[in-house]
Design a protein around this motif. Structure first.
Motif, PDB file in Angstrom:
ATOM      1  N   LEU A  49      46.260   7.093  25.135  1.00 33.35           N
ATOM      2  CA  LEU A  49      46.187   6.858  26.578  1.00 33.35           C
ATOM      3  C   LEU A  49      46.102   8.204  27.276  1.00 33.35           C
ATOM      4  O   LEU A  49      46.944   9.081  27.055  1.00 33.35           O
ATOM      5  CB  LEU A  49      47.420   6.097  27.069  1.00 33.35           C
ATOM      6  N   VAL A  50      45.066   8.384  28.099  1.00 28.54           N
ATOM      7  CA  VAL A  50      44.881   9.616  28.855  1.00 28.54           C
ATOM      8  C   VAL A  50      44.719   9.284  30.330  1.00 28.54           C
ATOM      9  O   VAL A  50      44.408   8.146  30.692  1.00 28.54           O
ATOM     10  CB  VAL A  50      43.638  10.411  28.361  1.00 28.54           C
ATOM     11  N   ASP A  51      44.927  10.289  31.174  1.00 25.26           N
ATOM     12  CA  ASP A  51      44.635  10.096  32.594  1.00 25.26           C
ATOM     13  C   ASP A  51      43.175  10.459  32.852  1.00 25.26           C
ATOM     14  O   ASP A  51      42.421  10.773  31.923  1.00 25.26           O
ATOM     15  CB  ASP A  51      45.614  10.867  33.479  1.00 25.26           C
ATOM     16  N   GLU A  52      42.785  10.455  34.100  1.00 24.16           N
ATOM     17  CA  GLU A  52      41.381  10.714  34.448  1.00 24.16           C
ATOM     18  C   GLU A  52      40.942  12.149  34.154  1.00 24.16           C
ATOM     19  O   GLU A  52      39.753  12.447  34.104  1.00 24.16           O
ATOM     20  CB  GLU A  52      41.164  10.392  35.927  1.00 24.16           C
ATOM     21  N   ASN A  53      41.914  13.044  33.933  1.00 25.76           N
ATOM     22  CA  ASN A  53      41.612  14.434  33.588  1.00 25.76           C
ATOM     23  C   ASN A  53      41.779  14.718  32.100  1.00 25.76           C
ATOM     24  O   ASN A  53      41.863  15.873  31.691  1.00 25.76           O
ATOM     25  CB  ASN A  53      42.497  15.382  34.405  1.00 25.76           C
TER      26      ASN A  53
END
Length: 155
Positions: A49-53
């Protein structure tokens, strides 16, 4: 409620992923080795799971294992629109909520015993115990819906 990040899985280069530098969960070399063996045995089963960056919110250990295995890309899901506080909280929640569960010890033992009898390598699951050394009180009425634990499973 936010959208469901797991709706879209995409492959990302591990070079573009950035581990969260304030992640309080520690991933010792022994665990990373276990994760590598798990990936070899079952393939990749849980996306990072990653954020938009491309900052990693969950899956740091799997990312480290992938790097050591020489993988160039890994499956990821992107959490979109999360606040900084939501991201910080999730990094903790992902690990803490899993810790808050417990084992049905009798059923756990029965499953390990069954796998060991079939000569399955228990270390692939992160299990490093001698079944004869396990100490527990058998529960013939486990908390799970699985009702087939018998006295034979315990012997």
């Amino acid at each position: 409620m936010q959208g469901n990040p797991a709706e879209n899985v995409e492959m990302k280069s591990i070079e573009e992923l950035m581990p969260y530098d304030r992640n309080p969960k520690v991933h010792p070399a022994t665990q990373v080795d276990q994760l590598k063996e798990s990936i070899k045995q079952w393939g990749w089963t849980v996306p990072i799971l990653v954020d938009e960056n491309n900052m990693v919110l969950a899956g740091h250990g799997r990312l480290y294992a992938a790097g050591e295995l020489g993988m160039e890309q890994v499956p990821c899901i992107v959490a979109k629109g999360w606040s900084e506080n939501q991201k910080k909280a999730y990094v903790i929640a992902d690990n803490k909520l899993a810790e808050n569960g417990s084992w049905d010890v009798g059923l756990y033992y029965a499953e390990l015993k069954s796998l060991a009898q079939q000569e399955f390598d228990l270390s692939l699951m992160g299990v490093d115990i001698n079944l004869e050394d396990m100490s527990f009180t058998p529960d013939y009425n486990p908390i799970t819906s699985f009702g087939d634990v018998t006295e034979d499973d315990m012997n």
